[in-house]
Write an enzyme that holds these catalytic residues in place. Structure first.
Site, PDB file in Angstrom:
ATOM      1  N   ARG B 111       2.473  17.525 -29.878  1.00  0.00           N
ATOM      2  CA  ARG B 111       2.367  18.984 -30.054  1.00  0.00           C
ATOM      3  C   ARG B 111       1.074  19.566 -29.494  1.00  0.00           C
ATOM      4  O   ARG B 111       0.667  20.658 -29.896  1.00  0.00           O
ATOM      5  CB  ARG B 111       2.517  19.380 -31.512  1.00  0.00           C
ATOM      6  CG  ARG B 111       3.872  18.989 -32.093  1.00  0.00           C
ATOM      7  CD  ARG B 111       4.162  19.778 -33.366  1.00  0.00           C
ATOM      8  NE  ARG B 111       5.336  19.247 -34.033  1.00  0.00           N
ATOM      9  CZ  ARG B 111       5.277  18.392 -35.059  1.00  0.00           C
ATOM     10  NH1 ARG B 111       4.126  17.975 -35.520  1.00  0.00           N
ATOM     11  NH2 ARG B 111       6.397  17.981 -35.610  1.00  0.00           N
ATOM     12  N   LYS B 133      -0.669  28.343 -17.632  1.00  0.00           N
ATOM     13  CA  LYS B 133       0.742  28.045 -17.382  1.00  0.00           C
ATOM     14  C   LYS B 133       0.914  26.580 -17.021  1.00  0.00           C
ATOM     15  O   LYS B 133       0.212  26.059 -16.160  1.00  0.00           O
ATOM     16  CB  LYS B 133       1.285  28.930 -16.254  1.00  0.00           C
ATOM     17  CG  LYS B 133       1.421  30.385 -16.648  1.00  0.00           C
ATOM     18  CD  LYS B 133       2.163  31.192 -15.583  1.00  0.00           C
ATOM     19  CE  LYS B 133       2.357  32.627 -16.043  1.00  0.00           C
ATOM     20  NZ  LYS B 133       3.021  33.456 -15.007  1.00  0.00           N
ATOM     21  N   GLU B 175      -3.148  33.198  -1.776  1.00  0.00           N
ATOM     22  CA  GLU B 175      -3.321  33.702  -3.144  1.00  0.00           C
ATOM     23  C   GLU B 175      -4.632  34.478  -3.276  1.00  0.00           C
ATOM     24  O   GLU B 175      -4.720  35.442  -4.038  1.00  0.00           O
ATOM     25  CB  GLU B 175      -3.269  32.560  -4.173  1.00  0.00           C
ATOM     26  CG  GLU B 175      -1.902  31.883  -4.330  1.00  0.00           C
ATOM     27  CD  GLU B 175      -0.889  32.702  -5.168  1.00  0.00           C
ATOM     28  OE1 GLU B 175      -1.252  33.765  -5.714  1.00  0.00           O
ATOM     29  OE2 GLU B 175       0.277  32.266  -5.252  1.00  0.00           O
ATOM     30  N   LYS B 217      -8.684  36.363 -11.227  1.00  0.00           N
ATOM     31  CA  LYS B 217      -7.533  35.917 -12.009  1.00  0.00           C
ATOM     32  C   LYS B 217      -7.891  35.815 -13.489  1.00  0.00           C
ATOM     33  O   LYS B 217      -7.100  36.194 -14.355  1.00  0.00           O
ATOM     34  CB  LYS B 217      -6.997  34.575 -11.503  1.00  0.00           C
ATOM     35  CG  LYS B 217      -5.840  34.102 -12.367  1.00  0.00           C
ATOM     36  CD  LYS B 217      -4.775  33.341 -11.664  1.00  0.00           C
ATOM     37  CE  LYS B 217      -3.623  33.059 -12.653  1.00  0.00           C
ATOM     38  NZ  LYS B 217      -2.724  32.013 -12.213  1.00  0.00           N
ATOM     39  N   GLU B 227       1.328  37.967 -20.563  1.00  0.00           N
ATOM     40  CA  GLU B 227       2.129  38.630 -19.537  1.00  0.00           C
ATOM     41  C   GLU B 227       3.029  39.711 -20.122  1.00  0.00           C
ATOM     42  O   GLU B 227       4.204  39.771 -19.838  1.00  0.00           O
ATOM     43  CB  GLU B 227       2.955  37.582 -18.757  1.00  0.00           C
ATOM     44  CG  GLU B 227       3.343  38.068 -17.376  1.00  0.00           C
ATOM     45  CD  GLU B 227       3.759  36.926 -16.436  1.00  0.00           C
ATOM     46  OE1 GLU B 227       3.306  35.793 -16.619  1.00  0.00           O
ATOM     47  OE2 GLU B 227       4.528  37.206 -15.513  1.00  0.00           O
ATOM     48  N   ARG B 231      -0.749  41.252 -16.456  1.00  0.00           N
ATOM     49  CA  ARG B 231      -0.641  39.943 -15.794  1.00  0.00           C
ATOM     50  C   ARG B 231       0.526  39.890 -14.815  1.00  0.00           C
ATOM     51  O   ARG B 231       0.543  39.084 -13.888  1.00  0.00           O
ATOM     52  CB  ARG B 231      -0.525  38.827 -16.844  1.00  0.00           C
ATOM     53  CG  ARG B 231      -0.619  37.441 -16.232  1.00  0.00           C
ATOM     54  CD  ARG B 231      -0.878  36.352 -17.258  1.00  0.00           C
ATOM     55  NE  ARG B 231      -0.807  35.043 -16.612  1.00  0.00           N
ATOM     56  CZ  ARG B 231      -1.085  33.889 -17.190  1.00  0.00           C
ATOM     57  NH1 ARG B 231      -1.479  33.866 -18.436  1.00  0.00           N
ATOM     58  NH2 ARG B 231      -0.985  32.752 -16.536  1.00  0.00           N
ATOM     59  N   ASN B 235       2.263  38.664  -9.912  1.00  0.00           N
ATOM     60  CA  ASN B 235       3.533  38.355  -9.257  1.00  0.00           C
ATOM     61  C   ASN B 235       3.738  39.127  -7.964  1.00  0.00           C
ATOM     62  O   ASN B 235       4.787  39.010  -7.337  1.00  0.00           O
ATOM     63  CB  ASN B 235       4.694  38.643 -10.210  1.00  0.00           C
ATOM     64  CG  ASN B 235       4.740  37.626 -11.330  1.00  0.00           C
ATOM     65  OD1 ASN B 235       4.505  36.443 -11.118  1.00  0.00           O
ATOM     66  ND2 ASN B 235       5.022  38.093 -12.533  1.00  0.00           N
ATOM     67  N   HIS B 238       5.633  37.657  -5.141  1.00  0.00           N
ATOM     68  CA  HIS B 238       6.314  36.476  -5.687  1.00  0.00           C
ATOM     69  C   HIS B 238       7.807  36.689  -5.929  1.00  0.00           C
ATOM     70  O   HIS B 238       8.537  35.714  -6.050  1.00  0.00           O
ATOM     71  CB  HIS B 238       5.642  36.027  -6.988  1.00  0.00           C
ATOM     72  CG  HIS B 238       4.364  35.266  -6.750  1.00  0.00           C
ATOM     73  ND1 HIS B 238       3.273  35.823  -6.118  1.00  0.00           N
ATOM     74  CD2 HIS B 238       4.016  33.975  -7.034  1.00  0.00           C
ATOM     75  CE1 HIS B 238       2.301  34.918  -6.047  1.00  0.00           C
ATOM     76  NE2 HIS B 238       2.723  33.801  -6.600  1.00  0.00           N
ATOM     77  N   HIS B 242       9.495  33.802  -4.252  1.00  0.00           N
ATOM     78  CA  HIS B 242      10.286  32.791  -4.963  1.00  0.00           C
ATOM     79  C   HIS B 242      11.690  32.688  -4.386  1.00  0.00           C
ATOM     80  O   HIS B 242      12.248  31.595  -4.282  1.00  0.00           O
ATOM     81  CB  HIS B 242      10.357  33.136  -6.460  1.00  0.00           C
ATOM     82  CG  HIS B 242       9.106  32.795  -7.214  1.00  0.00           C
ATOM     83  ND1 HIS B 242       8.777  33.391  -8.410  1.00  0.00           N
ATOM     84  CD2 HIS B 242       8.107  31.916  -6.946  1.00  0.00           C
ATOM     85  CE1 HIS B 242       7.622  32.893  -8.841  1.00  0.00           C
ATOM     86  NE2 HIS B 242       7.194  32.010  -7.967  1.00  0.00           N
ATOM     87  N   HIS B 254       4.696  27.252  -1.074  1.00  0.00           N
ATOM     88  CA  HIS B 254       4.495  28.414  -1.938  1.00  0.00           C
ATOM     89  C   HIS B 254       3.560  29.446  -1.303  1.00  0.00           C
ATOM     90  O   HIS B 254       3.869  30.647  -1.291  1.00  0.00           O
ATOM     91  CB  HIS B 254       3.934  27.955  -3.283  1.00  0.00           C
ATOM     92  CG  HIS B 254       3.703  29.079  -4.246  1.00  0.00           C
ATOM     93  ND1 HIS B 254       4.739  29.770  -4.838  1.00  0.00           N
ATOM     94  CD2 HIS B 254       2.566  29.659  -4.705  1.00  0.00           C
ATOM     95  CE1 HIS B 254       4.240  30.717  -5.622  1.00  0.00           C
ATOM     96  NE2 HIS B 254       2.919  30.671  -5.558  1.00  0.00           N
TER      97      HIS B 254
END
Lengths: 371, 371
Positions: B111, B133, B175, B217, B227, B231, B235, B238, B242, B254
């Site tokens: 956990r 993330k 980025e 960032k 988010e 945030r 994206n 993206h 994506h 990417h």
């Protein structure tokens, strides 16, 4: 890690749809095991759909053997096929296995989606539904893969306890006894007074038990959500209990293992001069009255249990610490992180003595019917 | 979700042991892919061991194909075999795949255990290491299984960029351009001025770039860790990016996909009268100057990309929303959750027009060498 909304009341299951609709989610996946799906799946699904939300019911094979990474992965894949998005909701309907497993699906699906818990076992209602712990087992250990994930809502409908097997009712009572032992002597006295009503499944008595026990667990989790201190108290009975579960290949149910473990750890505490003399005997009397075992099968020795405790999650740097009580209702270790270190030989001798004196109780065996 | 301690400096890797020792953990498992383990594994291991902590190095096969639940499970099982406990620490040394994968191991091991990130790619340094993330891919999608998990420390040693392939350096720059585009026009101007030094890998220039981009960032994540708003700006580029990655079976890297995506989404924003005219052209000029692609392979059409965007994680209730900018350095959508809804036909026509005018750039193909 505690839910925004708590509904412990008669007919709570009927309110599921309204509760989920209030979360502003786009879609629901209801997860239940094959037994519970048959009993309450349609009611849950109907309630959510009646509230205007698209929903699906996904069942997995009932049993502890399903609490694996493989079932977790299969459930997530199914949720993806059903179109569950980041704005989706997982509803877990079931006992501890389902709450832990479906909770871990919700915790890790697209990095976490809304989760609603509907415990259907007494153990789930008094324990597993509160505190945000989710997880699955691996060969290396119970809940070795898991996460902390706050449920958005918890619904407890005492009516579903009517279908719970007797043994599972008693296993849930073991955790309720634990809450009394670590924090609330009156809870323990109340359980003894209402024993007949509880074992006879009077709904009012069960509702009161769950309300009291859930409040106790919520208070501890609220004070220490990440288990840096006080929450460790909830492990009373669990160091020996977990070792017994491992040793019996998990044929000894969790509630039974905790019952045996509480008496064992009270005896260890007495031997270490931490716990008031007579506490183990008093706990044994209460638990026996509820039909719970207080000593392991005869083939289990103190030596078997204690080395295994070294790999318990409460072990820190290899030393064994126990969550102990000073006396019924009063925890020990307030100055040492709510756990107390006990030399292994003190623990071993006290268990050997305890279990030597429990010849009758030691006839229970997980190979037969445990309790 | 941001680390307690940040070390962006020359020789940061040598300080790993001291940093980990400061976390009061009992044992370390260092996770790296097979390439990075060969280059920096022993240095990382030596640093931790020299600080007096038991540590092991565990390598997994390099490549995006390892970012799976299976590798995650194997790494956790290996950590358990090595005796990692709740008081253990996972150190991730590598690029985005390693940070995401090892981060998910740490997030879910018992956990959640302590996590230290040592990004070795520019993309990792400016993006993946910040914001908590973690995750792995499934057939249903990228990062479909994942969790948010705060690293305890992040160490960035610019010296390791000396061994980074040219293409990966450029992907990281994409980025960094994004950070300028959504928030800081001066960052974009600085990248243009220092282009030669950056592509020539002057350590001082790279250190400044990483320091600026990471600060950008971190500021966005600090303002909106979960988010729910700002945030989402990260994206930018993206949604289309994506879709392009999916469409090319992830052969389009990417950073390249995001470069194409930023120009595409700037054009979509211009068509929707959200973005200042000329923004797409300016971004295309900057990105081209860095050796990045600005249009997809010729076989990709606007229709291919946009329906796929419907299953993007930013889609809410089936409608497509984009993170857009008003102009370079100024985000759009401050009143609508930092995303803007654009009718699909407006988006489709703008992309068709953009890509029809990019005949030269459209010769790039993921089957050949992409950039």
């Amino acid at each position: 890690l505690l839910p925004d909304s708590v509904h412990i009341e008669a007919q709570a299951l009927d309110r599921l749809g309204d509760v989920v609709a209030g979360l502003a989610v786009a879609r629901c996946v209801i997860i239940a095991d094959s037994n519970v799906a048959g009993m309450y799946g349609q009611a849950a699904l109907g309630s959510v759909q009646a509230a205007g939300l698209p929903a699906d019911l996904v069942a997995f094979p009932a049993g502890e053997a399903s609490k694996t990474r493989e079932t977790w992965a299969a459930l997530a894949d199914r949720a993806a096929e059903l179109g569950l998005g980041r704005d989706g909701c997982v509803v877990a309907v079931g006992g501890g296995v389902t709450l832990d497993l479906a909770g871990f699906v919700a915790a890790t699906y697209m990095r976490g989606v809304a989760l609603v818990l509907v415990p259907t076992s007494l153990l789930g209602m008094v324990d597993a539904a509160w505190g945000g712990k989710t997880g699955v087992d691996t060969v290396a250990g119970k809940n070795l893969a898991g996460a902390l994930h706050r449920p958005r809502a918890v619904l407890v409908d005492p009516a579903v306890l009517a279908t719970l097997p007797d043994a599972e009712l008693r296993h849930g009572l073991a955790e309720a006894v634990k809450h009394g032992a670590i924090r609330d002597r009156e809870q323990l006295a109340w359980i003894e007074r209402r024993r007949g009503a509880l074992l006879g499944r009077e709904e009012a008595a069960l509702l009161e038990l769950v309300t009291r026990s859930a409040a106790c667990k919520r208070a501890i989790v609220a004070a220490d959500p990440y288990e840096r201190g006080e929450r460790a108290l909830l492990n009373f009975g669990h160091t020996v209990g977990h070792a017994l579960e491992r040793l019996t290949g998990y044929r000894l149910p969790h509630g039974a293992a905790v019952a045996i473990g509480m008496v064992a750890e009270a005896a260890i505490g007495e031997a270490a001069a931490v716990t008031e003399a007579g506490t183990a005997a008093e706990l044994a009397r209460v638990l026996t009255g509820l039909g719970l075992p207080v000593a392991p099968p005869a083939w289990v020795t103190a030596v078997d249990v204690l080395p295994g405790a070294g790999s318990d999650k409460k072990a820190r740097g290899g030393r064994i610490r126990y969550a102990l009580i000073e006396r019924i209702g009063v925890p020990a270790g307030s100055g040492t992180g709510w756990t107390v270190e006990v030399p292994e030989e003190v623990a071993r001798h006290s268990l050997a003595r305890l279990w030597a004196g429990a010849a009758g109780a030691r006839q229970v065996s997980p190979e037969r019917n445990v309790i």
